[in-house]
Design a protein around this motif. Structure first.
Motif: not given
Lengths: 229, 229
Positions: B186-193
């Motif tokens: 469950n990562d933060e959306p901004e961490d996906l990259t």
């Protein structure tokens, strides 16, 4: 050599000092205070069972932990019960932290001699909130690295909001004992001819193949430190 | 069918009633009071962590347990601490019994979202010495069968001396909750990259091949109920 100046640096004690609480009433031969053994048991696990007293009654919760030298750290939301209680407690929250590994089932010919091979560590003491930001950062890294060695260097550190939302407790390793059972079946001599199978059933350990997240950035492979697990 | 006489046998409640102690202060969505879920978690394990209070301080010890319906049993030497305390306590020993299964490590791109998949059950209540010999025999069988189903019928039952040396505690399942975490990262959306590997590392479960005792009676083979494990 005789006459040579000895180092004055004290050698760290190799064992914890037994106390009334860490000497078992039974099977005292299974107990150990050896620091190396205690550390090895603690370092092989990452989930402990943390006990504390609330309104006079015991509470036992599973939680992750990390070790830095002779200190254990547990963490949680600033809103969680033991962490709030430790924050409000003066001078700290009395806890008992226990780590257990089950290694094998021991199937004896007699019901009585059924057992398990295990290694456990029980730590008695007082847990304190970590208030120093530097110690707290080190503790959070230790918690991640305790589960997956090297992982704290290969993930995004906590930002200010996450850091503030996380509370960390410290518990020093002073009143500590290990207890282990190893070996095989200990049946009574007169039971050896009974027609029951007896033996050891070792637990399977380790991890299955890693399952990558569906949204991995392009070109990101499973790192060596995870493959090594 | 409308008008048909319904059975008057009451359907057992499908859930435990939440109490102040079993509603978590955080992540309440992870909590469950479903009896089937609770039973399944309890039945998959055999080592619990039993907490009690001694001289005002918490003690947490690993111990085996068995379940018979809505009752848990733990056992030990009549000389061991919690069993003596429960014997002397009137009306019983307040305990907290916790069972935890770790299913997987969750490696997130952020340190903060690292987690584990787990299933745990926490039982609050009062433990009583089992004094009825028949209940005690059933409890001892349940303890053996909980670890290896069917084993109590394929081993020598306790003799009088062993029976007398063993104490059994009962703890009713009334104030009970389960807590589970399943799923993936469950990562933060901004961490996906971020260039960090993320995913799930499932724990290996089960047993290695059984190791027969060296003194087995001739012709005794590994029984089917052990091969099935």
């Amino acid at each position: 050599m005789p006459g040579t100046q000895q180092s004055t640096t004290p050698t760290p004690a190799a064992a914890y000092t037994p106390t009334d609480r860490t000497v078992p009433t039974r099977a005292a031969h299974k107990a150990s205070y050896d620091k190396e053994l205690v550390h090895s048991i603690l370092d092989e696990g990452y989930v402990c069972h943390l006990g504390f007293v609330r309104d006079g009654a015991p509470v036992v919760l599973p939680t992750l932990y990390g070790r830095v030298g002779e200190t254990l750290y547990v963490h949680g939301s600033t809103g969680s019960r033991p962490l709030r209680m430790a924050d409000q407690a003066d001078p700290g929250l009395p806890v008992c932290l226990t780590v257990t590994h089950v290694d094998a089932l021991i199937l004896a010919r007699s019901g009585f001699h059924h057992s398990i091979n295990y290694r456990s560590v029980v730590v008695h003491g007082t847990a304190y909130q970590v208030t120093d930001p530097e110690e707290k950062r080190l503790a959070l890294d230790a918690l991640v690295d305790h589960v997956v060695p090297g992982r704290s260097q290969d993930s995004r550190p906590a930002n200010n909001k996450e850091f503030a939302a996380t509370a960390v407790l410290r518990l020093d390793l002073t009143e500590v004992s290990a207890k282990t059972r190893t070996g095989g079946v200990n049946d009574e001599p007169e039971d050896l001819t009974l027609p029951h199978w007896a033996g050891v059933l070792p637990l399977r350990k380790g991890y299955e193949a890693p399952i990558p997240d569906g949204d991995l950035a392009e070109g990101v492979e499973v790192p060596a430190y995870i493959r090594a697990m």
